[in-house]
Design a protein around this motif. Structure first.
Motif, mmCIF file in Angstrom:
data_model
loop_
_atom_site.group_PDB
_atom_site.id
_atom_site.type_symbol
_atom_site.label_atom_id
_atom_site.label_comp_id
_atom_site.label_asym_id
_atom_site.label_seq_id
_atom_site.Cartn_x
_atom_site.Cartn_y
_atom_site.Cartn_z
ATOM 1 N N HIS A 195 79.077 45.662 18.395
ATOM 2 C CA HIS A 195 80.092 46.652 18.561
ATOM 3 C C HIS A 195 80.814 46.232 19.902
ATOM 4 O O HIS A 195 82.021 46.673 20.101
ATOM 5 C CB HIS A 195 79.763 48.090 18.468
ATOM 6 N N ILE A 241 88.556 52.312 21.362
ATOM 7 C CA ILE A 241 88.620 53.431 20.781
ATOM 8 C C ILE A 241 88.275 54.747 21.725
ATOM 9 O O ILE A 241 87.772 54.314 22.820
ATOM 10 C CB ILE A 241 87.564 53.650 19.773
ATOM 11 N N LEU A 247 76.945 52.297 13.282
ATOM 12 C CA LEU A 247 75.696 52.482 14.108
ATOM 13 C C LEU A 247 75.213 53.897 14.319
ATOM 14 O O LEU A 247 76.313 54.826 14.254
ATOM 15 C CB LEU A 247 75.928 51.628 15.411
ATOM 16 N N TYR A 301 76.811 61.403 27.600
ATOM 17 C CA TYR A 301 76.000 61.002 26.680
ATOM 18 C C TYR A 301 75.283 59.568 26.904
ATOM 19 O O TYR A 301 74.104 59.541 26.638
ATOM 20 C CB TYR A 301 76.785 61.199 25.257
HETATM 21 C C1 LIG Z 1 83.690 53.955 23.399
HETATM 22 C C2 LIG Z 1 82.828 54.730 24.403
HETATM 23 C C3 LIG Z 1 81.548 53.987 24.520
HETATM 24 C C4 LIG Z 1 80.277 54.774 24.021
HETATM 25 C C5 LIG Z 1 79.180 53.877 24.439
HETATM 26 C C6 LIG Z 1 77.809 54.349 23.663
HETATM 27 C C7 LIG Z 1 77.687 55.691 23.082
HETATM 28 C C8 LIG Z 1 76.790 55.642 21.755
HETATM 29 C C9 LIG Z 1 77.391 56.568 20.970
HETATM 30 C C10 LIG Z 1 77.060 56.603 19.330
HETATM 31 C C11 LIG Z 1 77.793 57.293 18.538
HETATM 32 C C12 LIG Z 1 78.997 56.802 18.271
HETATM 33 C C13 LIG Z 1 79.111 55.690 17.060
HETATM 34 C C14 LIG Z 1 80.536 55.298 17.169
HETATM 35 C C15 LIG Z 1 80.580 54.330 16.187
HETATM 36 C C16 LIG Z 1 82.062 53.839 15.947
HETATM 37 O O1 LIG Z 1 82.802 53.550 16.912
#
Ligand SMILES: CCCCCCCCCCCCCCCCO
Ligand SMILES: CCCCC/C=C\C/C=C\CCCCCCCC(=O)SCCNC(=O)CCNC(=O)[C@H](O)C(C)(C)COP(=O)(O)OP(=O)(O)OC[C@H]1O[C@@H](n2cnc3c(N)ncnc32)[C@H](O)[C@@H]1OP(=O)(O)O
Length: 479
Positions: free
Chosen positions: A141, A317, A413, A368
């Protein structure tokens, strides 16, 4: 590519033995007319010997120094990529139906990518009934998201069924950039510092708007002051424990026109309908197991923040959070509650200047991320109960060397505290749902797909009835 951006670095940071952070795409193609018996074997041979390998396919991680390792890795080009490793050939056991394909892809998706190499795998799967085959592509990702994936796919595939001798996916470069646009460079240690300084400077400039947006999120969470769904306020549920390493996938396909018409008739957005179907299926699924929380589940919804003309890679995103109204028994009221919640969440996100969105996302998600980094993920209140992502895909029918792309499904994921991801991706006339779940938490996950289909039938009937009653009342009033 060089310096890694903060969002992309986050996906790498939270990678763990149980929570791999790659995403995937499952494509179903029909063999071209008159394909020889060795068509797929020949094709794989051709793909493995492709001469050029371009971004993002040739990018691997490097840690330029001890300090670099502390801050973030960088991307470097793998000049000696081993395509024989990345390109794989599998076959399905008979009868080679969707079930056998689902089992194989669930297993393939459960394995980590090799972090010493470019972070992707490409699997050609033969033996799918009715003269079809499948391609499952997996990529980390930090290199790709739904929107950059779709743009990449559109450059790789063709709308022309007669086009042959097409380039291997990893040889197709980005669209030419206009002159004067900087391209990637070999990273230096200074880059790491500049990255950090840029981030601090940008953050300082935009502090007032960020503080105001975050205060509203925090206050709505603490006081329930307005209807904005905040992070960390969803209830604890069976979906929000720690996850294990194995994945289960399920798929479902709907007519896009049908869903768009329903959205119009219900005065909702297409995305509201996606949330309604997912929330209604979850409500029934959890009720049957006697574990539906009293409080409504919340959805974390990725929102695209990539400029329209960007065909780069990596992640762009943000997230908005919406109620799924799983505590509302009446279907029409459930939809109305979801509509109201997404309306407020969108208006909140739109109130932020575009150049603050990366920082806003990081500030919103950092508790988170910290939970995940410290091993507390799945042991505290979840950021949101389930991720639901809606990705607009290609509108035209696409081909690769004469093979028609019949369908494609997103595979995503999950992380500790969030055992289920529902992503939908449109292609041509269809909207294709991919459910990705923790194998141990969701043993009968296919039911969710079935229940969302039944929720659609029910809502369709109720909205048509409402429309007919409305028309009858208008006729009566006119008389
Ligand atoms: C864009 C911000 C990054 C966040 C990094 C990791 C946090 C993991 C969260 C997993 C839950 C979200 C899954 C989203 C998948 C689609 O983009
Ligand atoms: C052989 C070679 C193989 C090589 C393979 C290479 C790469 C892989 C390829 C693909 C990878 C896919 C991988 C999936 C990985 C998944 C990981 C992720 O999930 S990353 C996160 C991705 N998600 C996003 O970026 C979210 C994007 N979506 C949005 O931002 C949405 O707009 C929204 C915020 C969720 C909703 O916005 P809004 O409320 O405004 O939406 P509306 O419903 O009002 O819609 C507006 C408008 O658009 C139309 N629409 C909405 N959704 C869709 C859709 N899915 N498809 C088509 N059209 C859609 C809707 O009808 C409205 O249109 P109109 O105004 O005309 O009515």
């Amino acid at each position: 590519m060089g310096r890694i951006n903060i969002l992309d670095a986050s996906w790498l940071a939270v990678e763990s033995e149980e929570t791999s952070m790659h995403v995937g795409n499952l494509q179903i193609l029909s063999l071209p007319p008159n394909a020889s018996k060795t068509y797929l074997r020949d094709e794989i041979q051709r793909l493995k010997t492709a001469f050029d390998v371009v971004k993002p396919w040739n990018q691997k991680l490097a840690y330029p120094s001890f300090l670099g390792k502390l801050l973030a890795p960088t991307w470097v080009e793998d000049k000696d990529i081993d395509l024989d490793y990345h390109v794989r050939h599998s076959a399905l056991p008979k009868p080679g139906g969707e079930r056998e394909l689902g089992i194989l892809v669930s297993r393939l998706h459960s394995n980590h990518v090799d972090f010493k190499r470019p972070l992707w795998e490409f699997h050609i799967i033969e033996g799918l009934e009715n003269n079809r085959y499948a391609i499952y592509t997996k990529m980390h990702h930090s290199l790709i998201d739904g929107i950059s994936g779709v743009r990449l796919l559109q450059r790789i595939l063709s709308t022309d069924p007669n086009e042959r001798e097409m380039l291997a996916p990893w040889s197709v470069g980005p669209k030419k950039k206009p002159k004067g646009v900087a391209t990637g460079h070999t990273p230096t240690i200074q880059d790491v510092f500049y990255h950090a300084i840029d981030a601090i400077k940008e953050q300082a400039n935009n502090t007032p708007q960020l503080v105001s947006a975050l205060s509203r999120l925090v206050l709505s969470g603490i006081k329930g002051r307005d209807e904005l769904a905040a992070p960390f306020v969803g209830p604890q549920s069976v979906l929000n424990m720690r996850v294990k390493a194995q994945r289960r996938i399920a798929t479902q396909q709907y007519s896009l026109d049908r869903l768009k018409k329903l959205a119009k008739d219900a005065d909702a957005s297409l995305n509201d309908i996606v949330l309604y179907l997912s929330g209604s299926a979850l409500r029934r699924f959890l009720l049957e197991r006697d574990c539906l929380p009293q409080q409504a589940l919340t959805a974390g919804i990725p929102v695209n923040i990539r400029p329209a003309d960007d065909d780069g890679t990596g992640t762009a995103i943000s997230f908005m959070i919406s109620s799924l109204a799983t505590n509302v028994a009446d279907p029409i009221k459930r939809l109305e509650t979801i509509k109201e919640s997404t309306h407020i969440a969108k208006e909140h996100l739109q109130s932020l200047p575009r150049n603050t969105l990366n920082q806003y996302t990081m500030l919103m998600m950092s508790p988170y991320i910290l939970q995940l980094l410290t091993g507390l993920g799945g042991r505290m209140r979840p950021a949101f109960n389930v991720t639901i992502s809606n990705v607009p895909g290609p509108k035209e029918t696409l081909y690769y060397n004469g093979a028609k792309l019949e369908a494609m499904y997103p595979i995503s994921l999950i992380a500790h505290g969030g055992a289920l991801n529902i992503t939908c991706l449109s292609y041509g006339e269809s909207l294709n749902f991919g459910y990705t779940g923790c194998r141990d938490t969701l043993p009968s996950m296919q039911n969710l797909a079935v229940y969302s289909g039944e929720a659609l039938e029910e809502l369709d009937a109720l909205i048509s009835k409402k429309a007919k009653t409305g028309k009858a009342k208008t006729r009566k009033a006119k008389k």
